[in-house]
Design an enzyme around this catalytic site. Structure first.
Site, PDB file in Angstrom:
ATOM      1  N   LEU A 131      -4.024   3.878  -0.374  1.00  0.00           N
ATOM      2  CA  LEU A 131      -4.459   4.297   0.951  1.00  0.00           C
ATOM      3  C   LEU A 131      -5.400   5.496   0.871  1.00  0.00           C
ATOM      4  O   LEU A 131      -6.112   5.789   1.820  1.00  0.00           O
ATOM      5  CB  LEU A 131      -3.247   4.638   1.822  1.00  0.00           C
ATOM      6  CG  LEU A 131      -2.329   3.465   2.160  1.00  0.00           C
ATOM      7  CD1 LEU A 131      -1.096   3.964   2.910  1.00  0.00           C
ATOM      8  CD2 LEU A 131      -3.062   2.400   2.950  1.00  0.00           C
ATOM      9  N   GLY A 186      -1.122   3.715  -4.497  1.00  0.00           N
ATOM     10  CA  GLY A 186      -0.963   2.292  -4.792  1.00  0.00           C
ATOM     11  C   GLY A 186      -0.052   2.045  -5.984  1.00  0.00           C
ATOM     12  O   GLY A 186       0.465   0.948  -6.169  1.00  0.00           O
ATOM     13  N   CYS A 195       0.825  -1.208   0.000  1.00  0.00           N
ATOM     14  CA  CYS A 195       0.000   0.000   0.000  1.00  0.00           C
ATOM     15  C   CYS A 195       0.859   1.257   0.000  1.00  0.00           C
ATOM     16  O   CYS A 195       1.881   1.318   0.694  1.00  0.00           O
ATOM     17  CB  CYS A 195      -0.865   0.040   1.260  1.00  0.00           C
ATOM     18  SG  CYS A 195      -1.800  -1.444   1.616  1.00  0.00           S
ATOM     19  N   CYS A 196       0.405   2.242  -0.729  1.00  0.00           N
ATOM     20  CA  CYS A 196       0.947   3.594  -0.634  1.00  0.00           C
ATOM     21  C   CYS A 196      -0.198   4.540  -0.979  1.00  0.00           C
ATOM     22  O   CYS A 196      -1.328   4.092  -1.202  1.00  0.00           O
ATOM     23  CB  CYS A 196       2.172   3.796  -1.525  1.00  0.00           C
ATOM     24  SG  CYS A 196       1.869   3.801  -3.303  1.00  0.00           S
ATOM     25  N   TRP A 197       0.058   5.833  -1.014  1.00  0.00           N
ATOM     26  CA  TRP A 197      -1.015   6.803  -1.177  1.00  0.00           C
ATOM     27  C   TRP A 197      -1.884   6.494  -2.394  1.00  0.00           C
ATOM     28  O   TRP A 197      -3.096   6.424  -2.300  1.00  0.00           O
ATOM     29  CB  TRP A 197      -0.431   8.212  -1.246  1.00  0.00           C
ATOM     30  CG  TRP A 197      -1.470   9.273  -1.118  1.00  0.00           C
ATOM     31  CD1 TRP A 197      -1.784  10.211  -2.066  1.00  0.00           C
ATOM     32  CD2 TRP A 197      -2.337   9.530  -0.007  1.00  0.00           C
ATOM     33  NE1 TRP A 197      -2.786  11.030  -1.611  1.00  0.00           N
ATOM     34  CE2 TRP A 197      -3.156  10.628  -0.328  1.00  0.00           C
ATOM     35  CE3 TRP A 197      -2.510   8.929   1.231  1.00  0.00           C
ATOM     36  CZ2 TRP A 197      -4.110  11.141   0.518  1.00  0.00           C
ATOM     37  CZ3 TRP A 197      -3.467   9.440   2.086  1.00  0.00           C
ATOM     38  CH2 TRP A 197      -4.255  10.529   1.733  1.00  0.00           C
TER      39      TRP A 197
END
Length: 143
Positions: A108, A68, A64-66
């Site tokens: 996220l 994706g 996951c990241c801001w």
């Protein structure tokens, strides 16, 4: 199933992913912001989770990241990993079916808790296609 999970921050559903996976009976290997002893940058955290899959410490991973996108890119740099950025259940099912994806990438920013559950339901219900064309595509990626 052992599942590596990576997040570059604790925003959005980052912690919920871990909770939801454990509630579904999975063992979680945490990376990035989910593990106080690791670097939390998306490239490092996502690559660590992907290496867990590639090296057999985990059967699958969720990164996951801001958006994706970075998490998916980092995971896909690891040989043997097929990471798919999924924002809905249909895409998650298709990623498992047609691409035999072994790493789920999530944003996220846009994935809510109810949507997360739908995506995970579809991801875990999905199985790799045995259609010769689909099998050939996955084999081509491995080569």
């Amino acid at each position: 199933m052992r599942i590596a999970v990576a997040a570059d921050s604790l925003d959005g559903v980052a912690a919920t992913v871990v909770t939801e996976l454990r509630e579904r009976g999975h063992e979680v290997i945490a990376h990035g912001a989910l593990n106080d002893s690791e670097r939390d940058d998306w490239a490092w955290a996502s690559a660590a989770a992907a290496r867990d899959v590639a090296e057999g410490r985990a059967e699958q991973a969720v990164v996951c990241c801001w958006t994706g996108t970075g998490a998916a890119i980092a995971a896909n740099k690891v040989r043997g990993v097929r990471a798919a950025l999924c924002a809905d259940g249909y895409t998650a099912d298709g990623a498992r079916r047609w691409n035999d994806a072994n790493v789920l990438a999530l944003s996220l920013r846009v994935v809510s808790e109810p949507l997360l559950k739908e995506i995970l339901d579809a991801w875990f219900a999905g199985t790799a296609s045995t259609d010769p064309a689909d099998v050939a595509n996955v084999a081509h990626l491995e080569a």
